[in-house]
Design an enzyme around this catalytic site. Structure first.
Site, short mmCIF file in Angstrom:
data_model
loop_
_atom_site.label_atom_id
_atom_site.label_comp_id
_atom_site.label_asym_id
_atom_site.label_seq_id
_atom_site.Cartn_x
_atom_site.Cartn_y
_atom_site.Cartn_z
N GLU A 1 0.53 -1.37 -0.13
CA GLU A 1 -0.14 0.20 0.15
C GLU A 1 0.94 1.39 -0.33
OE1 GLU A 1 -2.84 0.59 2.72
OE2 GLU A 1 -4.18 -0.77 2.44
N HIS B 1 8.50 -26.31 -1.46
CA HIS B 1 7.47 -27.80 -1.94
C HIS B 1 6.07 -27.42 -3.09
CE1 HIS B 1 9.84 -30.82 -0.12
NE2 HIS B 1 10.04 -29.49 1.23
N LYS C 1 -13.97 0.12 -3.91
CA LYS C 1 -15.44 0.03 -3.30
C LYS C 1 -15.90 1.11 -3.88
CE LYS C 1 -12.40 0.87 1.00
NZ LYS C 1 -11.43 1.57 2.06
O1 PA5 Z 1 -3.33 1.21 5.62
C1 PA5 Z 1 -4.52 1.62 5.52
O2 PA5 Z 1 -5.07 2.76 6.40
C2 PA5 Z 1 -5.47 1.15 5.02
O3 PA5 Z 1 -4.98 -0.30 4.69
C3 PA5 Z 1 -6.34 0.52 6.65
O4 PA5 Z 1 -5.47 -0.27 7.21
C4 PA5 Z 1 -8.14 -0.54 6.46
O5 PA5 Z 1 -8.49 0.18 4.58
C5 PA5 Z 1 -8.38 -0.43 7.23
O6 PA5 Z 1 -9.49 0.44 7.49
P1 PA5 Z 1 -10.32 1.42 9.04
O7 PA5 Z 1 -9.61 1.26 9.92
O8 PA5 Z 1 -10.49 3.12 8.21
O9 PA5 Z 1 -11.31 0.28 8.60
#
Ligand code: PA5
Length: 447
Positions: free
Chosen positions: A289, A310, A424
């Site tokens: 990310e 494996h 989303k």
């Molecule tokens: O790194 C990030 O911000 C995202 O991947 C969040 O961890 C994930 O989308 C969860 O978001 P939230 O805590 O707002 O539900």
């Protein structure tokens, strides 16, 4: 003082030391940019000083809340996705017993997870498993609006209220969310849930050292102060005053940047201990990310070895030469198992009799890294003395710091994740969510 060792020797045949040092100025500028807030995404740098800035009051609040859940609940369900659950799962798997669900005598509640996908079968089986059990919920969402955890919470909250009544259910729910905004903050205010705050300036994947990770870990019995101590030691050893030669996150970031420049587009994080599987998952989110944007970025993959030798071993040894490997190695296992002698010796393993299983594992690790180097795969080794909360704290902070530096070296903002919104938007359009009418029409025309 840190005990994490970064060994680049088996990468140096592919990238020279001088090429790595060619990144020195840029890498140290990136460290400075993180610390003086002059780089991209500077409003999300709270993680940088979390270990040294967490207060005694904040730790005590977590340590006082954990026993309340522990005393009431035999099972606690952690609801969250991405950074809201991966740090907890990584820590509990790394430091806990591999057969935890089978343990009869429990000192701490069993931790289960929900809200990290939308599987109906999983939710059915979870709600069935919780029937007749004394359970509680830790609902973690920074935004408070993420669909996966919100759906799971809606279902499990109802089950909890139906089983124990609204008043008792309120005592068994803790919300970890934004200080002021979001649906979960509003709901927690209305219902009077105990809450913990995810700081504004800490993004989800950098939140393991906030109550996001620390509360469920404390409920599960992890000594969270040790984890914080480990991260603190790493924070102190990796600041702008630590020269590049010994600044291990800067060195790791420079090495992987040079490997990427030379055509190695995939980094495989390997372990030789299945307890580290979810550290790999946590790491994949952190790097994927943070770096995968603007059509750039190393693809983060992970394997559990020797298991995956494996399955993926053939590809790693002889597939396209676009990969490098980073091995997390644990020097000493927590327990000792000796290999017994066998009179018949039909398997021919008596030459190992009397040795510890880990001696075999270590030779598998060494043999694998040499084979992969021979096959054209640069090998970086990160070793920690033992798999304890303290060293895990060092490892988490090390990878976070290196990730911030790497993102700046790549020229991206490592602290946003705009690409996560695409699925989303389509999902809401397909589900006819109010407010998505135009998108609904457009997407349906494509089907
Ligand atoms: O790194 C990030 O911000 C995202 O991947 C969040 O961890 C994930 O989308 C969860 O978001 P939230 O805590 O707002 O539900």
């Amino acid at each position: 003082m840190t005990h994490l060792i970064l060994d680049l020797n088996k990468a140096l045949g592919f990238v020279s030391k001088s090429r790595i040092y060619a990144w020195e100025n840029k890498a140290m500028s990136a460290v400075n940019a993180l610390h003086n807030g002059s780089g991209a995404g500077s409003d999300f740098l709270g993680w940088l000083t979390l270990p040294t800035s967490i207060t005694e009051a904040e730790i005590s609040d977590i340590e006082q809340t954990a026993p309340l859940l522990r005393s009431k609940c035999e099972i606690v369900v952690v609801i969250g996705i991405g950074g809201s659950y991966l740090g907890t799962k990584a820590t509990l798997e790394a430091t806990g017993n591999s057969f935890d669900p089978l343990l009869k005598q429990r000192a701490n509640p069993l931790i289960l997870y929900a809200g990290h996908h939308i599987s109906e079968d999983y939710l059915y089986e979870l709600t069935e498993a919780l029937k007749g059990k004394s359970f509680g919920l830790i609902n973690i969402s920074k935004s408070g609006t993420t669909t996966e955890p919100a759906l799971a919470f809606r279902i499990l909250k109802k089950q909890l209220e139906d089983a124990f009544g609204k008043d008792e259910a309120r005592q068994r729910i803790v919300a970890v969310t934004d200080a002021h905004k979001g649906a979960l903050r509003t709901l927690a205010g209305i219902e009077g849930y105990k809450t913990f705050v995810i700081p504004d300036n800490v993004g989800g994947r950098f939140s393991v050292l906030t109550p996001v990770g620390l509360l469920p870990m404390a409920v599960a019995g992890v000594p969270i102060r040790e984890l914080i101590n480990g991260a603190t030691d790493m924070e102190k050893a990796t600041g702008p005053d630590t020269p590049f030669a010994v600044n291990i996150p800067a060195h790791y970031a420079a090495t992987r940047s040079e490997l990427y420049r030379s055509g190695k587009k995939i980094e495989i994080l390997a372990n030789f201990n299945p307890k580290l599987h979810y550290v790999g998952e946590w790491w994949k989110q952190l790097y994927g990310e943070s770096e995968g944007k603007d059509h750039k970025g190393i693809f983060p993959a992970a394997v559990d070895l020797t298991t995956d030798l494996h399955s993926m071993g053939q590809w790693i040894q002889e597939g396209e030469r676009s990969i490098f490997e980073t091995v997390i190695s644990v020097e000493t296992p927590t327990h000792s198992v000796l290999i017994p002698a066998d009179e018949a010796d039909l398997d021919g393993l008596n030459f190992l009799a009397g040795k510890r299983v880990d001696e075999v594992n270590k030779m598998a690790e060494l043999g694998t890294s040499l084979a992969h180097v021979d096959g054209g795969v640069p090998n970086i080794r990160i070793s920690i003395p033992e798999l304890t909360p303290y060293y895990l704290g060092q490892l988490f902070y090390f990878f976070e710091k290196a990730c911030g530096i790497s993102g700046y070296l790549l020229g991206v903002n490592p602290f946003d994740q705009p690409g996560v919104e695409a699925y989303k938007k389509n999902m809401f359009a397909l589900l006819n969510k109010p407010g998505f009418e135009k998108e609904s029409e457009a997407i349906k025309a494509r089907l």
